[in-house]
Design a protein around this motif. Structure first.
Motif, PDB file in Angstrom:
ATOM      1  N   MET A 137      24.741  35.271 -43.452  1.00 39.51           N
ATOM      2  CA  MET A 137      25.744  36.151 -42.834  1.00 39.51           C
ATOM      3  C   MET A 137      27.140  35.564 -43.012  1.00 39.51           C
ATOM      4  SD  MET A 137      24.029  37.219 -39.278  1.00 39.51           S
ATOM      5  CE  MET A 137      22.814  38.499 -39.111  1.00 39.51           C
ATOM      6  N   THR A 138      27.227  34.228 -42.854  1.00 40.14           N
ATOM      7  CA  THR A 138      28.525  33.576 -42.994  1.00 40.14           C
ATOM      8  C   THR A 138      29.100  33.851 -44.375  1.00 40.14           C
ATOM      9  OG1 THR A 138      27.758  31.844 -41.540  1.00 40.14           O
ATOM     10  CG2 THR A 138      29.738  31.379 -42.815  1.00 40.14           C
ATOM     11  N   ALA A 139      28.268  33.630 -45.377  1.00 37.46           N
ATOM     12  CA  ALA A 139      28.727  33.883 -46.738  1.00 37.46           C
ATOM     13  C   ALA A 139      29.193  35.323 -46.867  1.00 37.46           C
ATOM     14  CB  ALA A 139      27.599  33.600 -47.718  1.00 37.46           C
ATOM     15  N   PHE A 140      28.442  36.242 -46.262  1.00 37.80           N
ATOM     16  CA  PHE A 140      28.795  37.655 -46.368  1.00 37.80           C
ATOM     17  C   PHE A 140      30.147  37.939 -45.718  1.00 37.80           C
ATOM     18  CE2 PHE A 140      28.940  41.822 -44.352  1.00 37.80           C
ATOM     19  CZ  PHE A 140      28.877  42.636 -45.471  1.00 37.80           C
ATOM     20  N   TYR A 141      30.276  37.562 -44.435  1.00 35.48           N
ATOM     21  CA  TYR A 141      31.507  38.008 -43.772  1.00 35.48           C
ATOM     22  C   TYR A 141      32.736  37.251 -44.260  1.00 35.48           C
ATOM     23  CZ  TYR A 141      30.828  34.246 -40.258  1.00 35.48           C
ATOM     24  OH  TYR A 141      30.650  33.059 -39.626  1.00 35.48           O
ATOM     25  N   MET A 142      32.547  36.035 -44.766  1.00 39.47           N
ATOM     26  CA  MET A 142      33.708  35.329 -45.283  1.00 39.47           C
ATOM     27  C   MET A 142      34.193  35.985 -46.567  1.00 39.47           C
ATOM     28  SD  MET A 142      34.684  33.212 -43.169  1.00 39.47           S
ATOM     29  CE  MET A 142      36.023  32.685 -44.227  1.00 39.47           C
ATOM     30  N   PHE A 143      33.242  36.399 -47.393  1.00 35.96           N
ATOM     31  CA  PHE A 143      33.688  37.065 -48.620  1.00 35.96           C
ATOM     32  C   PHE A 143      34.185  38.472 -48.327  1.00 35.96           C
ATOM     33  CE2 PHE A 143      32.209  33.491 -50.876  1.00 35.96           C
ATOM     34  CZ  PHE A 143      32.965  33.508 -52.040  1.00 35.96           C
ATOM     35  N   ARG A 144      33.603  39.081 -47.297  1.00 37.34           N
ATOM     36  CA  ARG A 144      34.144  40.372 -46.854  1.00 37.34           C
ATOM     37  C   ARG A 144      35.617  40.198 -46.496  1.00 37.34           C
ATOM     38  NH1 ARG A 144      34.553  42.219 -41.545  1.00 37.34           N
ATOM     39  NH2 ARG A 144      34.603  44.470 -41.283  1.00 37.34           N
ATOM     40  N   LEU A 145      35.897  39.113 -45.782  1.00 32.81           N
ATOM     41  CA  LEU A 145      37.285  38.824 -45.396  1.00 32.81           C
ATOM     42  C   LEU A 145      38.163  38.656 -46.640  1.00 32.81           C
ATOM     43  CD1 LEU A 145      38.356  36.297 -42.686  1.00 32.81           C
ATOM     44  CD2 LEU A 145      39.353  36.086 -44.914  1.00 32.81           C
ATOM     45  N   MET A 146      37.642  37.863 -47.602  1.00 32.12           N
ATOM     46  CA  MET A 146      38.444  37.609 -48.801  1.00 32.12           C
ATOM     47  C   MET A 146      38.678  38.898 -49.568  1.00 32.12           C
ATOM     48  SD  MET A 146      39.310  34.519 -48.713  1.00 32.12           S
ATOM     49  CE  MET A 146      40.019  34.248 -50.327  1.00 32.12           C
TER      50      MET A 146
END
Lengths: 106, 624, 478
Positions: B422-431
């Motif tokens: 999830m972390t990977a997902f939402y961080m890249f969502r942010l980027m």
């Protein structure tokens, strides 16, 4: 013990004293005039004084007589103050009927 | 000499605080900022000195400054302890602190109260140092409460906005719930060992005559304290709200340093927690659940700082997971790498917000890559680090946590892995939402888009470099950090790098890539932009509204207390007052009845008087 | 020189203030109160050097009442609290105008005299006389110079007067009984008395009524909030800063050592009641609309904790309670002064009428903030030292006491910060708010300096009171 007490007997002093006292009490209770009430109180006082003196002689003990002097002095003072109060009451209310003195009614 | 230097190290930021509070308004903003920064840099340099000295001698440095509080069975002094753990913490607190001070000179330059900002930041660093260098729990508690205070002051820095003030107040009060736990834990330990000094507790424990049940309660209470400061379930809700403060504050206090105080404390008291396996289990479970819950909320947040806040909570959860398994060194490792990349991310987001003049909603961003290349690249590196991509710092530290979890408890391992994906997902969502595709803001904002000045970008670059190489301090081969901390944490057998380990690394890496690809598919390929608040429905809304935890707390605690307060104030207080007055009324009533006798008729008085006298005389006769 | 100098100086000061006339009254009062502070400091110095500064003289032969003033560490600490706060309180009132100020300041000094006498008296009847004497000036101060509707004020003040007087009468009865047993009112003689369990219970309860009303412990607190609200701020400061401590001090000095077995027997109830007061006061304070009332309830919560500390009958509990008494005395005076400063500018005590003051008054805001933080016992303030020690002693008695009493650090933060937010923060208030004048600042700075200094270095006070507390504990545990 040859004094007047022996001739009359202590009981008669007591009777007289009680009689005087009762007169005083009834005077206080039934009269409406403050001065008369006052006089009645004096009678009561003197009744007690008489008794004091009588017993003092009977017991050959002067203490009673000393007391009488005290009470006479106090009574004199009381009369002075009391009459002064009555005078000022009379000046203020125009009467010395004790039924009118109801300012202390709760 | 050393003693004086240590005091300088401690007091230097405090001097900065005093200067800025009293004279900050009189000097120019740059001077005020420079002094604020230099005092922290001085502490940093001294920390390096002490660190290198300790590295040579290996001997921790402990001394007492003065006697403080005395209770019957022990005396508490204001003692300073510079050992491996505290120096490690000092290094990154003052180091990252210096960078963030530097950054703030530019970031806060337009604020009329900049000198106050620096005063508070300096005060924070002072208290953080106090927390770290104390040689007993009570000194730690000074720092513990002190950083809470600074957090309160800085979250509510823009005090004209009552929402921010509410957030500040909430942070302080939730922290205080934890602090009560800390206090109680301290009391139990004090009663058990007649000391709060770490070394003495350790010695007493080694002698092995402690009531383990009571010790467990103490450990649990201390952990409650940690959940408050480090934003764990159930006391985490203040941290996302704390984003109301200026962004450097979020970076320094609410990501890199203060929130790691809980981990520091548990690590410091490792000898206590080692003896209480039940509490350790609780810590592990709480950590894993926090990681999962926070990560899942982070999936759908649209405020750039809120996403980072939830990611912080989630990462802290992972650290507690490691602590729960007794892998203190691993947790410390992640604390340090996390400090690098999370500070970088926050400062980067600050740079973005700065560039957009206060815009925080990612729905109104996009395409900033070209306008802000340095910000983009540094944030990208940190995002790769937090997502756990080889060979960035986060990969090594997170991987070790997952490995430890796999060893001890498969269920928690799965939970932690899901949280990582999830972390990977939402961080890249942010980027993706921030830096890729077209700009979605107003024309005016677009017109003013620019890269931030160098005072902002230099700290970003330094932190990004650290986010790349930070993992080197505890690479599986050398394990420098683990060895360094051995005097405090005892020996941990190093993992031999077998197929097993490589397989786990591979799984973690694949998981991170899955998260990234998932984000890529949704936000780049499908060009999805999150809907406006009103359009969010169903389970998404539940997540978007943070599972309604705040509402739940309001309903369960705040409302009843306020209701009770109203009840007490409007009903019980007057009622109690009436009870007292009833005595008065009783007297009054007696008087009302009694005054009827007092009718003023003197004749009657006399009559009663005479009757009375007669009655007394009669009585006396009869009595005889 | 002995401690009677302090009392005489205060008494002479009261007379001199009265004679000085309205214009000079406040200055004369300040001079005398500062002089008293100086004298008490030099007496403290003598005490620390081992000189005996107590005074024992004869007064009445029958009943045997001695003019005994005992100055040990504890009593001196409380006297110093009185003599230090009195000039501060007098000075803080310089910004106010009082009609008939000569009467006002004379009453203030007279009250200080009575309170110092209460702390020093070592003879039961003498102590009782001072105890009641302190009530008279505050009655007039609150009644004549108070604020708000006159009828309501009269009602509140009269309730306070009769309530506390009524409670104290039970104490007088207890003293009369003790005299019949011991043949003396002297503290030592009362300490040495052997009482049966039943007697002790009754004595203890009689004392308890007097003190519980004065301190106040719930549910005997109903006089407090209204009187604090209605009294002029100087009166409120005297009440909350010093007079409450008379009750707490008396618990330590008279109630516990005279009836120790009863104290031990009732300990859980007493601590429970005190802690209930902590929670109750905090919760009621949450939603108060009037600033002074809010502070009154916060005071209720704090003294609850102090009382709980006293009733633990341990050295930690007692010394923590004394520390907290002193710290609370200073901080509450400061906070009431803050309320007064706001009132001087906005003429309101309603919290909702305030807000947005911070922008206009950076200095005032900082000082107010520090006082708020001291009140919530942040480490580094003297309040923390007291609260920590008291809570520690409670945890030794029973962990749950500490947990429940500890809720004060959460609830206290809640209502104080909420109050601070509503009073100071938010959009800038349209009404102008002048920053503190230098005389106002001096008072606040003095209070803050005291709290911070002893917060970091509480040893002098601890060392001063601890020998006395140990003696008292020895009596309790004999």
């Amino acid at each position: 013990m040859n004094n007047i007490l022996n001739q009359i007997g202590i009981e008669n002093y007591i009777f007289l004293s009680v009689l005087l006292f009762c007169i005083g009490v009834f005077g206080v209770l039934y009269r409406r005039n403050a001065i008369i009430v006052f006089m009645s109180i004096e009678i009561m006082l003197n009744a007690v004084n008489l008794l004091f003196v009588a017993f003092s002689t009977y017991h050959q003990d002067s203490e009673g007589q000393v007391f009488v002097f005290f009470s006479m002095a106090v009574a004199a003072a009381e009369v002075a103050v009391g009459l002064a109060i009555l005078v000022s009451v009379f000046r203020n209310l125009g009467s010395i009927d004790i039924d009118n003195l109801k300012n202390l009614k709760g | 000499m050393e003693k004086n230097l240590a005091l300088v190290l401690l007091l230097s930021p405090f001097v900065g605080f005093l200067f800025n509070i009293f004279f900050g308004k009189k000097v120019s903003r740059t001077v005020s900022g420079a002094i604020g920064t230099l005092t922290v840099v001085l502490s940093f340099l001294l920390s390096i000195c002490f660190f290198s000295q300790l590295n040579q001698s290996g001997k921790p440095f402990e001394f007492s400054v003065f006697d403080w509080i005395q209770v019957s069975n022990f005396k508490l002094d204001f003692g300073i302890l510079l050992d491996q753990l505290s120096l490690l913490w000092l290094l990154f607190v003052t180091g990252i602190g210096s960078l963030i001070h530097l950054y703030s000179i530019s970031y806060m330059h337009d604020d009329e109260n900049m000198h106050k900002f620096f005063a508070y930041l300096n005060l924070f660093v002072f208290f953080m140092i106090t927390l770290v260098v104390g040689s007993n729990l009570l000194v730690m508690f000074i720092g513990w409460e002190g950083v809470g205070l600074c957090s309160y002051l800085l979250i509510g820095f823009w005090y004209k906005n009552q929402d921010y003030n509410d957030a500040a107040k909430k942070a302080f009060i939730m922290n205080r719930v934890g602090d009560l736990g800390f206090l109680i834990g301290m009391f139990i330990i004090g009663a058990l060992f007649s000391t709060l000094n770490y070394a003495e507790i350790k010695t007493a424990l080694a002698a092995g005559n402690a009531d383990t049940a009571l010790l467990g309660v103490a450990a649990l209470c201390l952990f409650i304290g940690a959940t408050g400061k480090s934003a764990q379930l159930p006391l985490y809700t203040w941290l996302p709200d704390a984003m109301a403060g200026p962004t450097p504050v979020s970076a320094l206090i609410h990501a890199a340093t203060m929130v790691t105080a809980g981990i520091f404390m548990v690590t410091r008291m490792n000898f206590v927690f080692d003896l209480t396996p039940d509490v350790q289990n609780i810590i592990a479970i709480v950590g894993a659940l926090t990681a999962l819950v926070a990560a899942s909320i982070g999936l759908l947040q649209n405020d750039i700082k809120k996403v980072l806040a939830y990611s912080t909570v989630s990462q802290l959860g992972l650290m507690f997971l490691a602590l729960g398994f007794g892998a203190y060194n691993v947790a410390v490792f992640h604390v340090i790498t996390h400090a690098f990349f999370k500070a970088c991310l926050f400062l980067g987001s600050g740079s973005v917000i700065h560039g957009l003049h206060g815009e925080q909603d990612m729905r109104n961003m996009g395409g900033l890559r070209k306008a802000m290349p340095i910000t983009f690249w540094t944030m990208m590196i940190s995002t790769l680090a937090i997502a756990g991509i080889f060979p960035f710092a986060g990969f090594w530290s997170k991987d070790e946590i997952l490995m430890v979890a796999f060893e001890h408890n498969k269920v928690l391992y799965v939970i932690a892995s899901i949280a990582s994906i999830m972390t990977a997902f939402y961080m890249f969502r942010l980027m993706y939402l921030t830096f890729f595709r077209e700009f979605r803001g107003t024309e005016e904002q677009k017109h003013h888009l620019h890269e931030s000045p160098s005072l902002i970008t230099i700290p970003l670059i330094i932190l990004a470099v650290l986010a790349v190489i930070g993992g080197a301090i505890n690479l599986p081969g050398s394990m420098w950090l683990t060895h360094f901390l051995e005097p405090i944490l005892g020996k941990h057998e190093a993992h031999a790098l077998g197929t097993h380990e490589f397989m786990l690394m591979g799984v973690a890496l694949v998981g991170a890539l899955v998260g990234i690809l998932w984000a890529n598919a949704k936000y780049i390929k499908q060009a999805f932009v999150p809907k406006s608040d009103a359009e969010i429905t169903g389970f998404n809304k539940t997540i978007y509204d943070k599972y309604y935890v705040d509402e739940f707390y309001t309903f369960l605690i705040v409302k009843p207390i306020n209701g009770l307060s109203n009840f007490f104030r409007t009903t019980l207080e007057p009622a109690l007052g009436k009870v007292v007055f009833s005595f008065g009324s009783l007297a009054n009533g007696l008087g009302t009845q009694g005054k009827k006798i007092q009718n003023g008729n003197i004749g009657l008085y006399l009559f009663v008087f005479v009757i009375g006298v007669c009655a007394i005389i009669t009585y006396l006769f009869i009595a005889q | 020189m002995d401690v009677t100098t302090i009392l005489l100086l205060l008494l002479v000061g009261a007379v001199a203030t009265f004679l000085a006339g309205d214009k000079l009254a406040s200055k004369v009062a300040l001079v005398f109160s500062l002089g008293t502070l100086g004298v008490s400091l030099s007496l403290l110095n003598q005490l620390l050097q081992g000189t005996d500064i107590s005074f024992v003289g004869t007064w009445i032969d029958n009943p045997k009442v001695a003019l005994a003033f005992k100055a040990d560490g504890l009593a001196m600490a409380m006297v110093l609290l009185t003599t230090a706060l009195t000039p501060l309180i007098v000075f803080s009132s310089f910004g106010n105008h009082f009609n008939n100020s000569k009467n006002f300041y004379a009453l203030v000094l007279f009250m200080a005299f009575a309170m110092a006498g209460t702390f020093l008296a070592a003879d039961g009847l003498l102590y009782y006389i001072f105890w009641e004497l302190a009530l008279i000036p505050i009655y007039f101060i609150a009644l004549v110079w108070g604020n708000g509707d006159a009828e309501e004020r009269k009602k509140a003040v009269l309730k306070f007067f009769i309530y506390t007087l009524g409670g104290s009468l039970f104490m007088l009865i207890a003293f009369a009984y003790l005299y019949s047993k011991a043949g003396s009112f002297l503290l030592e003689d009362l300490y040495n008395l052997d009482l049966s369990a039943g007697e002790e219970s009754w004595i203890f309860l009689a004392f308890f009524l007097a003190y519980a009303i004065k301190i106040p412990i719930i549910p005997f607190h109903t006089w407090q909030a209204k009187v604090y609200q209605k009294a002029p701020t100087v009166g409120t400061m005297l009440l909350s800063g010093i007079m409450l401590k008379m009750g707490l001090y008396s618990v330590i000095r008279w109630q516990l050592p005279i009836a120790p077995h009863a104290a031990k027997e009732y300990m859980p109830i007493l601590i429970g009641l005190s802690i209930a007061g902590v929670i109750y006061g905090s919760i009621v304070a949450l939603r108060q609309k009037d600033l002074k009332k809010l502070l009154a309830y916060s005071s209720l919560a704090h003294v609850g904790l102090i009382a709980a500390g006293c009733y633990t009958l341990t050295l930690d509990g007692l010394s923590g309670a004394v520390a907290q008494m002193i710290a609370h005395g200073f901080v509450i005076v400061g906070l009431f002064f803050v309320a007064e400063i706001i009132y001087r500018r906005y003429e309101t005590r309603t919290i909702t009428d305030m807000g947005g003051i911070r922008t206009q008054t950076p200095k005032f805001t900082s000082m107010f903030m520090i006082l708020v933080l001291a009140s919530v016992a942040l480490p580094g303030t003297y309040n923390f030292v007291g609260e920590f020690t008291v809570l520690y002693s409670l945890s030794q008695a029973n962990l749950w006491f500490a947990v429940l009493g500890g809720t004060t650090i959460i609830l206290g933060a809640y209502y104080m910060l909420k109050m601070f937010q509503n009073v100071m923060l938010g959009e800038t208030n349209a009404k102008a708010f002048a920053d503190v004048t230098s005389s106002e600042a001096i008072t606040l700075v003095a209070i803050i300096a005291f709290l911070l200094f002893f917060g970091l270095y509480p040893k002098p006070i601890t060392d001063l009171v601890e020998p006395t507390l140990k003696e008292i504990l020895a009596v309790i545990n004999k």
